[in-house]
Design a protein around this motif. Structure first.
Motif, PDB file in Angstrom:
ATOM      1  N   SER A   2      32.060   0.674  49.899  1.00  0.00           N
ATOM      2  CA  SER A   2      31.702   0.758  51.312  1.00  0.00           C
ATOM      3  C   SER A   2      30.276   0.297  51.579  1.00  0.00           C
ATOM      4  O   SER A   2      29.925  -0.004  52.699  1.00  0.00           O
ATOM      5  CB  SER A   2      31.890   2.195  51.811  1.00  0.00           C
ATOM      6  OG  SER A   2      31.194   3.111  50.979  1.00  0.00           O
ATOM      7  N   GLN A   3      29.448   0.206  50.537  1.00  0.00           N
ATOM      8  CA  GLN A   3      28.109  -0.340  50.680  1.00  0.00           C
ATOM      9  C   GLN A   3      27.670  -0.844  49.315  1.00  0.00           C
ATOM     10  O   GLN A   3      28.305  -0.537  48.318  1.00  0.00           O
ATOM     11  CB  GLN A   3      27.114   0.691  51.229  1.00  0.00           C
ATOM     12  CG  GLN A   3      26.906   1.910  50.378  1.00  0.00           C
ATOM     13  CD  GLN A   3      27.987   2.948  50.576  1.00  0.00           C
ATOM     14  OE1 GLN A   3      28.679   2.935  51.577  1.00  0.00           O
ATOM     15  NE2 GLN A   3      28.134   3.831  49.622  1.00  0.00           N
ATOM     16  N   ALA A   4      26.576  -1.634  49.301  1.00  0.00           N
ATOM     17  CA  ALA A   4      26.162  -2.263  48.057  1.00  0.00           C
ATOM     18  C   ALA A   4      25.850  -1.226  46.985  1.00  0.00           C
ATOM     19  O   ALA A   4      26.185  -1.400  45.822  1.00  0.00           O
ATOM     20  CB  ALA A   4      24.944  -3.145  48.315  1.00  0.00           C
ATOM     21  N   HIS A   5      25.206  -0.137  47.375  1.00  0.00           N
ATOM     22  CA  HIS A   5      24.831   0.905  46.425  1.00  0.00           C
ATOM     23  C   HIS A   5      25.349   2.243  46.938  1.00  0.00           C
ATOM     24  O   HIS A   5      24.666   2.915  47.723  1.00  0.00           O
ATOM     25  CB  HIS A   5      23.313   0.935  46.241  1.00  0.00           C
ATOM     26  CG  HIS A   5      22.750  -0.354  45.723  1.00  0.00           C
ATOM     27  ND1 HIS A   5      22.932  -0.772  44.425  1.00  0.00           N
ATOM     28  CD2 HIS A   5      22.028  -1.327  46.324  1.00  0.00           C
ATOM     29  CE1 HIS A   5      22.344  -1.946  44.248  1.00  0.00           C
ATOM     30  NE2 HIS A   5      21.798  -2.308  45.384  1.00  0.00           N
ATOM     31  N   PRO A   6      26.545   2.621  46.532  1.00  0.00           N
ATOM     32  CA  PRO A   6      27.119   3.869  47.046  1.00  0.00           C
ATOM     33  C   PRO A   6      26.297   5.084  46.623  1.00  0.00           C
ATOM     34  O   PRO A   6      25.609   5.075  45.599  1.00  0.00           O
ATOM     35  CB  PRO A   6      28.509   3.895  46.409  1.00  0.00           C
ATOM     36  CG  PRO A   6      28.404   3.038  45.197  1.00  0.00           C
ATOM     37  CD  PRO A   6      27.425   1.972  45.549  1.00  0.00           C
ATOM     38  N   TYR A   7      26.380   6.106  47.426  1.00  0.00           N
ATOM     39  CA  TYR A   7      25.744   7.382  47.087  1.00  0.00           C
ATOM     40  C   TYR A   7      26.684   8.126  46.147  1.00  0.00           C
ATOM     41  O   TYR A   7      27.854   8.355  46.475  1.00  0.00           O
ATOM     42  CB  TYR A   7      25.485   8.197  48.353  1.00  0.00           C
ATOM     43  CG  TYR A   7      24.414   7.603  49.240  1.00  0.00           C
ATOM     44  CD1 TYR A   7      23.075   7.958  49.074  1.00  0.00           C
ATOM     45  CD2 TYR A   7      24.736   6.679  50.237  1.00  0.00           C
ATOM     46  CE1 TYR A   7      22.077   7.417  49.884  1.00  0.00           C
ATOM     47  CE2 TYR A   7      23.751   6.131  51.049  1.00  0.00           C
ATOM     48  CZ  TYR A   7      22.430   6.501  50.865  1.00  0.00           C
ATOM     49  OH  TYR A   7      21.456   5.953  51.666  1.00  0.00           O
ATOM     50  N   THR A   8      26.149   8.521  44.971  1.00  0.00           N
ATOM     51  CA  THR A   8      27.007   9.123  43.947  1.00  0.00           C
ATOM     52  C   THR A   8      26.562  10.518  43.514  1.00  0.00           C
ATOM     53  O   THR A   8      27.262  11.143  42.716  1.00  0.00           O
ATOM     54  CB  THR A   8      27.063   8.216  42.711  1.00  0.00           C
ATOM     55  OG1 THR A   8      25.733   8.032  42.214  1.00  0.00           O
ATOM     56  CG2 THR A   8      27.676   6.865  43.039  1.00  0.00           C
ATOM     57  N   THR A   9      25.432  10.998  44.008  1.00  0.00           N
ATOM     58  CA  THR A   9      24.999  12.364  43.676  1.00  0.00           C
ATOM     59  C   THR A   9      24.584  13.099  44.957  1.00  0.00           C
ATOM     60  O   THR A   9      25.268  13.992  45.417  1.00  0.00           O
ATOM     61  CB  THR A   9      23.840  12.373  42.664  1.00  0.00           C
ATOM     62  OG1 THR A   9      22.787  11.512  43.123  1.00  0.00           O
ATOM     63  CG2 THR A   9      24.320  11.909  41.290  1.00  0.00           C
ATOM     64  N   LEU A  10      23.452  12.689  45.536  1.00  0.00           N
ATOM     65  CA  LEU A  10      22.915  13.333  46.734  1.00  0.00           C
ATOM     66  C   LEU A  10      22.654  12.306  47.824  1.00  0.00           C
ATOM     67  O   LEU A  10      22.465  11.119  47.545  1.00  0.00           O
ATOM     68  CB  LEU A  10      21.590  14.046  46.418  1.00  0.00           C
ATOM     69  CG  LEU A  10      21.610  15.178  45.403  1.00  0.00           C
ATOM     70  CD1 LEU A  10      20.189  15.647  45.115  1.00  0.00           C
ATOM     71  CD2 LEU A  10      22.476  16.337  45.883  1.00  0.00           C
ATOM     72  N   ILE A  11      22.633  12.791  49.063  1.00  0.00           N
ATOM     73  CA  ILE A  11      22.190  11.980  50.190  1.00  0.00           C
ATOM     74  C   ILE A  11      21.326  12.854  51.083  1.00  0.00           C
ATOM     75  O   ILE A  11      21.610  14.045  51.252  1.00  0.00           O
ATOM     76  CB  ILE A  11      23.386  11.396  50.971  1.00  0.00           C
ATOM     77  CG1 ILE A  11      22.904  10.405  52.044  1.00  0.00           C
ATOM     78  CG2 ILE A  11      24.259  12.493  51.577  1.00  0.00           C
ATOM     79  CD1 ILE A  11      24.013   9.613  52.702  1.00  0.00           C
ATOM     80  N   SER A  12      20.276  12.281  51.632  1.00  0.00           N
ATOM     81  CA  SER A  12      19.406  13.030  52.534  1.00  0.00           C
ATOM     82  C   SER A  12      20.031  13.093  53.920  1.00  0.00           C
ATOM     83  O   SER A  12      20.880  12.270  54.283  1.00  0.00           O
ATOM     84  CB  SER A  12      18.030  12.371  52.622  1.00  0.00           C
ATOM     85  OG  SER A  12      18.131  11.126  53.311  1.00  0.00           O
ATOM     86  N   ALA A  13      19.576  14.068  54.712  1.00  0.00           N
ATOM     87  CA  ALA A  13      20.068  14.180  56.088  1.00  0.00           C
ATOM     88  C   ALA A  13      19.734  12.925  56.879  1.00  0.00           C
ATOM     89  O   ALA A  13      20.541  12.466  57.700  1.00  0.00           O
ATOM     90  CB  ALA A  13      19.467  15.421  56.746  1.00  0.00           C
ATOM     91  N   THR A  14      18.568  12.344  56.622  1.00  0.00           N
ATOM     92  CA  THR A  14      18.165  11.134  57.342  1.00  0.00           C
ATOM     93  C   THR A  14      19.098   9.974  57.024  1.00  0.00           C
ATOM     94  O   THR A  14      19.563   9.257  57.928  1.00  0.00           O
ATOM     95  CB  THR A  14      16.719  10.753  56.978  1.00  0.00           C
ATOM     96  OG1 THR A  14      15.851  11.824  57.369  1.00  0.00           O
ATOM     97  CG2 THR A  14      16.302   9.481  57.682  1.00  0.00           C
TER      98      THR A  14
END
Length: 288
Positions: A2-14
């Motif tokens: 879905s994107q070049a670098h998927p989020y695989t552990t954590l994501i910030s609220a921002t």
């Protein structure tokens, strides 16, 4: 993806806010209370992140407590894979979906969904760092509207996780090839103040790493280098480590912390203490 670098552990609220309108992102609310199974749904109905689906720990993220032979598998056994996939598809999740899990309890329930998605080979899943509190602290609002997602088509792929059975853990008492790490609070680990399971104590030889020790004072995870140092003092090789807790839920929090720390390959004992202590023939240790 879905994107070049998927989020695989954590994501910030921002970062979540910046991508929340992406139709290929699915947000899942995992709030729960072990002492009040209805509390999560009540909280969701009172207000949740816009477009978030609700996952019930007991119904969606766990399976039957009794094995085919009648033995007790623990309070929150892993769901059958087909049932898990059906739930994920019901939330609109596809093979290329970026999934974001959150809760209001420091990630203790969101990490379970993170692990389950990885168990069917889905890497693009992350936990909202700081949970609902971080979302609101960033000035973002909540809604009571429940989305009506189109059915998804996620399928099982090669797992990105490993797990062990009670038999594996029992054998380990003799060969000591694995390091068992218990994520419960220190008093429950010692066999004190046990209010959830019928027997107090821990698996002999286990070490204690309370899952809340993975968090900073603001509820966000500690940085990777700090987690690496702290877990490194407990385990020599992550590939020979087994994470457990009371019922296989908060153990996933420690597994997430290990992943953030770059310590890959630890296994989950899904039945954990609740399964272990249900058989009187299995040994029990008490104290620190």
């Amino acid at each position: 993806m879905s994107q070049a670098h998927p989020y695989t552990t954590l994501i910030s609220a921002t970062n979540l806010q910046q991508n929340a309108q992406n139709p290929n992102w699915i947000i899942v609310d995992c709030r729960h209370d072990l002492m009040d199974p209805n509390a999560g749904r009540i909280a969701y109905d009172a207000g949740h992140i816009p477009e978030a689906r609700f996952a019930n720990l007991d119904r969606d993220l766990s399976g039957a407590k009794q094995a085919a032979d009648g033995s007790f598998k623990g309070r929150h056994p892993l769901p059958q894979q087909d049932a898990l996939i059906a739930a994920l598809r019901g939330w609109g999740i596809n093979d290329d979906t970026q999934v974001i899990a959150y809760d209001g309890q420091g990630g203790m329930y969101a990490a379970r969904l993170w692990w389950l998605l990885r168990s069917i080979g889905h890497a693009s899943v992350a936990v909202l760092d700081g949970g609902l509190a971080a979302w609101q602290a960033a000035g973002q609002g909540l809604t009571t509207a429940e989305p009506k997602p189109a059915p998804g088509g996620i399928s099982a792929k090669s797992p990105l996780t490993t797990s062990v059975s009670a038999h594996d853990v029992l054998i380990n008492l003799t060969n000591l090839r694995r390091t068992i790490v218990d994520a419960r609070a220190p008093d429950r680990f010692r066999g004190e103040n046990e209010t959830i399971d019928p027997v107090g104590g821990h698996i002999p030889g286990a070490k204690n790493r309370f899952f809340k020790d993975n968090l900073q004072a603001d509820g966000r995870f500690k940085p990777g280098h700090q987690l690496h140092e702290e877990f490194g003092a407990l385990i020599s090789e992550p590939q020979t480590a087994v994470m457990q807790c009371g019922s296989g839920v908060t153990a996933c929090h420690n597994l997430l912390a290990l992943e953030i720390a770059g310590l890959h390959g630890a296994a989950l004992y899904p039945g954990s203490w609740s399964e272990w202590c249900s058989d009187a023939t299995r040994p029990v240790a008490k104290g620190a």
